[in-house]
Design a protein around this motif. Structure first.
Motif, PDB file in Angstrom:
ATOM      1  N   LEU A  21       0.762  -1.452   0.144  1.00  0.00           N
ATOM      2  CA  LEU A  21       0.284   0.160   0.033  1.00  0.00           C
ATOM      3  C   LEU A  21       0.992   1.327  -0.296  1.00  0.00           C
ATOM      4  O   LEU A  21       0.836   2.232  -0.455  1.00  0.00           O
ATOM      5  CB  LEU A  21      -1.270  -0.248   0.905  1.00  0.00           C
ATOM      6  CG  LEU A  21      -1.625   1.098   1.260  1.00  0.00           C
ATOM      7  CD1 LEU A  21      -2.898   2.030   0.525  1.00  0.00           C
ATOM      8  CD2 LEU A  21      -2.774   0.658   2.736  1.00  0.00           C
ATOM      9  N   SER A  22       2.155   1.305   1.206  1.00  0.00           N
ATOM     10  CA  SER A  22       2.447   2.340   1.043  1.00  0.00           C
ATOM     11  C   SER A  22       3.627   2.254  -0.059  1.00  0.00           C
ATOM     12  O   SER A  22       3.875   3.899  -0.875  1.00  0.00           O
ATOM     13  CB  SER A  22       4.103   2.132   1.917  1.00  0.00           C
ATOM     14  OG  SER A  22       3.018   2.143   3.026  1.00  0.00           O
ATOM     15  N   LYS A  23       3.731   1.602  -1.010  1.00  0.00           N
ATOM     16  CA  LYS A  23       4.637   2.107  -2.129  1.00  0.00           C
ATOM     17  C   LYS A  23       3.633   2.028  -3.577  1.00  0.00           C
ATOM     18  O   LYS A  23       4.266   3.161  -4.642  1.00  0.00           O
ATOM     19  CB  LYS A  23       5.058   0.225  -3.236  1.00  0.00           C
ATOM     20  CG  LYS A  23       5.740   0.881  -4.293  1.00  0.00           C
ATOM     21  CD  LYS A  23       5.816  -0.690  -4.655  1.00  0.00           C
ATOM     22  CE  LYS A  23       6.885  -0.562  -5.825  1.00  0.00           C
ATOM     23  NZ  LYS A  23       7.658  -1.709  -6.262  1.00  0.00           N
ATOM     24  N   ALA A  24       2.329   2.601  -3.174  1.00  0.00           N
ATOM     25  CA  ALA A  24       1.133   2.151  -4.094  1.00  0.00           C
ATOM     26  C   ALA A  24       0.699   3.737  -3.965  1.00  0.00           C
ATOM     27  O   ALA A  24       0.130   4.320  -5.256  1.00  0.00           O
ATOM     28  CB  ALA A  24      -0.308   1.650  -4.343  1.00  0.00           C
ATOM     29  N   LEU A  25       0.952   3.960  -2.448  1.00  0.00           N
ATOM     30  CA  LEU A  25       0.659   5.342  -2.183  1.00  0.00           C
ATOM     31  C   LEU A  25       1.775   6.713  -2.884  1.00  0.00           C
ATOM     32  O   LEU A  25       1.881   7.544  -3.109  1.00  0.00           O
ATOM     33  CB  LEU A  25       0.525   5.684  -1.217  1.00  0.00           C
ATOM     34  CG  LEU A  25      -1.241   5.156  -0.135  1.00  0.00           C
ATOM     35  CD1 LEU A  25      -0.572   4.620   1.303  1.00  0.00           C
ATOM     36  CD2 LEU A  25      -2.051   5.807  -0.405  1.00  0.00           C
ATOM     37  N   GLY A  26       3.292   6.008  -3.292  1.00  0.00           N
ATOM     38  CA  GLY A  26       4.136   7.171  -3.696  1.00  0.00           C
ATOM     39  C   GLY A  26       4.599   7.712  -2.303  1.00  0.00           C
ATOM     40  O   GLY A  26       4.485   8.618  -2.674  1.00  0.00           O
TER      41      GLY A  26
END
Length: 261
Positions: A207-212
């Motif tokens: 999720l953190s990666k997808a959030l950028g």
């Protein structure tokens, strides 16, 4: 202030004091009752706006005293939560802002948008939930407080804060499932404050990666747990996040300590 022009202080569970320079937000104030935090409501230095994610007791218990301390600060909360909250806290209706999902309010030098969310999975049906809540000494049979806690299981508001300088902070706490991923990824905050209690570290990292987000900060890991007990979970999240986002910044907050960002 640092690169993003904000600073924040973790108080307890999901309670933060976030200083945007000209506006200060206090989220989910359950502080004094948490024996795993050294802070109390007296550690809240300033508040211009309160945000409430949902009505569970571990997000609301210091509202009455803090609303008296900061009598001009509005309370942003979910629409179902608003009426039982007002009755429980004896709040002036003009202070309470029912937030439909995706509603954004513009406070001039700070915009606040509510984001739909769902509480993490709980066991049993609604009658099981109500019986379990009635049995807790901290909740008891008082109808408005009981309703707040029941609605807390079905209504959740995450918040996206956008400062005057463009800095965006997401304050989030749910299950990092497919729906959350698709709902949250377009927000692209600079700073993500993410719940780290029962969620799988690998899902939180994805999720953190997808959030950028450039900076990730965990929260909600201390309820019923000391730092010694919750740090292995936080460390697992940190490792999974940095594996997924090698150039990211992961900050584990300390109760009552300001973080300059």
């Amino acid at each position: 202030m640092g690169k993003y022009g904000v600073r924040l202080k973790w108080l307890s569970v999901a309670s933060f004091e976030i200083d945007f320079g000209t506006k200060t937000v206090v989220s989910d104030p359950c502080i004094t009752i948490n024996e795993c935090s050294p802070c109390t409501w007296e550690n809240v230095e300033k508040c211009d706006i309160f945000t409430l994610s949902h009505g569970h007791w571990d997000h609301i218990t210091d509202f009455p005293v803090l609303m008296e301390k900061f009598p001009d600060a509005p309370v942003l909360c979910g629409t179902l939560t608003a009426v039982p909250f007002m009755r429980w806290a004896n709040a002036n209706p003009m202070r309470v802002f029912p937030m439909d999902a995706n509603l954004e309010l513009d406070f001039g030098d700070l915009k606040i948008k509510s984001i739909f969310g769902r509480h993490i999975m709980q066991p049993g049906g609604i009658w099981d939930t109500e019986e379990r809540m009635r049995g807790r000494d901290i909740i008891g049979p008082e109808p408005n407080f009981l309703n707040l806690n029941l609605y807390g299981s079905i209504e959740y508001r995450n918040y996206l804060f956008t400062a005057a300088n463009g800095t965006k902070i997401l304050l989030w706490g749910n299950t990092p499932d497919e729906m959350a991923m698709h709902t949250l990824a377009p927000l692209q905050p600079d700073i993500a404050i993410l719940q780290c209690s029962k969620q799988a570290p690998e899902q939180l990292a994805a999720l953190s990666k997808a959030l950028g987000a450039k900076v990730v900060i965990p929260h909600h890991m201390d309820i019923y747990r000391t730092e010694e007990e919750y740090m292995p979970r936080v460390e697992a999240f940190r490792k999974a996040y940095l594996d997924a986002v090698p150039d990211g910044t992961f900050i584990c907050p300390k109760h009552g300590e300001w973080i300059e960002l």
